[in-house]
Design a protein around this motif. Sequence first.
Motif, mmCIF file in Angstrom:
data_model
loop_
_atom_site.group_PDB
_atom_site.id
_atom_site.type_symbol
_atom_site.label_atom_id
_atom_site.label_comp_id
_atom_site.label_asym_id
_atom_site.label_seq_id
_atom_site.Cartn_x
_atom_site.Cartn_y
_atom_site.Cartn_z
ATOM 1 N N LYS A 110 -0.140 5.932 -8.972
ATOM 2 C CA LYS A 110 0.739 6.979 -8.396
ATOM 3 C C LYS A 110 0.083 8.029 -7.603
ATOM 4 C CE LYS A 110 3.780 6.421 -12.137
ATOM 5 N NZ LYS A 110 4.625 7.088 -13.544
ATOM 6 N N THR A 154 -0.353 8.369 0.672
ATOM 7 C CA THR A 154 0.472 7.664 1.668
ATOM 8 C C THR A 154 0.479 8.442 3.192
ATOM 9 O OG1 THR A 154 2.514 8.875 0.941
ATOM 10 C CG2 THR A 154 1.960 6.864 -0.111
ATOM 11 N N ARG A 171 1.727 9.260 -3.349
ATOM 12 C CA ARG A 171 2.799 8.203 -3.909
ATOM 13 C C ARG A 171 3.849 8.811 -4.941
ATOM 14 N NH1 ARG A 171 1.338 2.164 -5.615
ATOM 15 N NH2 ARG A 171 0.698 2.276 -3.426
ATOM 16 N N THR A 187 11.363 9.263 -0.028
ATOM 17 C CA THR A 187 10.642 8.258 -0.009
ATOM 18 C C THR A 187 9.184 8.767 -0.063
ATOM 19 O OG1 THR A 187 10.937 8.461 2.420
ATOM 20 C CG2 THR A 187 12.679 7.123 1.043
ATOM 21 N N CYS A 199 6.390 7.041 -0.630
ATOM 22 C CA CYS A 199 5.822 6.118 -0.182
ATOM 23 C C CYS A 199 5.838 5.613 1.311
ATOM 24 C CB CYS A 199 6.340 4.812 -0.949
ATOM 25 S SG CYS A 199 6.013 4.579 -2.613
ATOM 26 N N ASN A 200 6.942 6.231 2.019
ATOM 27 C CA ASN A 200 6.861 6.471 3.340
ATOM 28 C C ASN A 200 7.618 7.660 3.779
ATOM 29 O OD1 ASN A 200 6.650 5.576 6.068
ATOM 30 N ND2 ASN A 200 8.355 4.472 5.733
#
Length: 575
Positions: free
Chosen positions: A410, A414, A431, A459, A461-462
């Motif tokens: 985690k 990113t 993340r 988001t 992660c992105n």
Amino acid sequence: MEAAGRAEKSRNKTPTLRLSRAAQLPQCTNCLACSEDGSYLSLGHSHGLSLWSASSLICVAEWLQDKLEITSIQMTRMTGTTYLLGTIDDMGVARVFAYHCDKIHLLSVINIMENINKRSICLTFELSEGGHYGAASIMCSGAVWLEVYIFPLEAWLKELKEAGPQEQDSKSSEQMHVKWSPPSVTIKIRPPKIPAALDGPFLDDTPFDTLSLDTASSQTEVQPFNTDGGRNKETNERCCTHHFLLPCSHFLVDSKTKSHPAELPVAVCVWWGGRHNLHQYFLRKTQIKTPANVDPKPDVWWPTSKKILCSAVTRCTRYVALGLDDALVCVRDRQTGFPSSVVSVSATDSAFVRMQFVDYWPVFTDSQTSTASQVHLLVVCKSGAIHKVITERGRQTSTLLLTERPKDSKDLPTVTAPVPLLQSLLLVVQRNGKMFVQDVVNKTTVCFLRPPSTHLIATPCNPVYALNAKQQTLFIRGDQVPMDSVSSNQDNQSQLFRFHFGKSDLFMQYHISLPDSPQHQKTLRFDTMEEMCNLYLQQRALSVDERNNAIRQTWKKLQETAEISHKRQSSSADN
């Protein structure tokens, strides 16, 4: 227990700064981009795109269309008041827009779907700075290629000026149907058909060389892509990565071009997933017409010893870096045409996933001063570890582990982006949604950045974010924390948050002044072959120790290989 307590106490000492709520975002805002001059912020969302003033965050123009969701956006300035925007929607269609006189105009659809059975999908779309060129990687019926476009900027500017009075006379802009000049494909690049022997690995210690392909060998047939593997592997092997290259020396400019503006790209370099070669193609305004079934040959070919995993270029495009298998980093100086360094970062770490050059970072030793030939490179590994590579021709390359491999998945980063005009600072988003600023010299966390308790980074992660270099401002999307009392439609609760790095006293010691030309570092131009040869001889003299060491290492490996082979032969004879 005592160690855990000290670690927790240390974390508590790190200040936490709050992001300020700026504005409510349109529904399903998927992407943000800032103009180079810091004036505008462009947003791609589920109904089209919007353009906001970066200072006031007031919407100044919109281009809306139902059931059209923009997933990628980029913008660049054509002239003082006209901007070019490149987008991709959720159906893989790329478009070119212009912002002029407070209106957004659709200039061109790049991959028009003429046949539903042969639908082309745009994977990536990039505009060169200034908007003279665009490059789109296209997939259709299992085939992938790269198309480079030259945009008719002069014609577009003229047509935009003419469209203004017509729109004022028209009752509705939707009734306007201006016939814009179409862009033209200047070069179409497919995965090169080169001999299999040349597409394999070279000697491990061999630096990647520059070869001019002036023979017909590049047209030799090779086996098609392997489609027996998994879908992800196949996609990665079919994708391509490209970079626009600016003028750097007469050796890399078309010989027929006597002069070339410094801000216009002269070439594009391309590499394909799973390959060992980087290819360069000159961008000529008038390409030699070739049959449709014959691919253009690369003007320059750079073989590597391992498969290419990632790449980066400096803002002036003088230096090109490749991240290879087995943790190898290759840096090439386009000005001299020779490798600057080939270095192994870490033999025990995982594969590289991305890399980025960082401008205006300090040198870590008192005896050295930063020079134009010294470059700083960030390398991010799949494991989450981040390394820094400092290289200079004729000097020993140094590597530094900035961030160790996180224990928890985690905590994987990113986003790892240098903070504009703040020396040695990295913006990191993990993340798990944590965001902080890291001092990579002292390996300390300067501060944590958090939105209000009612929102979370969207988001993680992105993340949907943009950094405004001129204003030293971070823009990032935050979504409201899910609650039972909140409406199920969370998209309406998305907010744009911002943080001004320049207004916090915490970053004063890291501040550096804006360079006169942040886009272009100073590069040398040579009027005669004698000047180029003199520089070559100087570089050879500076790198003699480096080359001698490479030769010693190569002979050492050859001797070790010979001994192992001799032992195996002796063992086989005894048996």
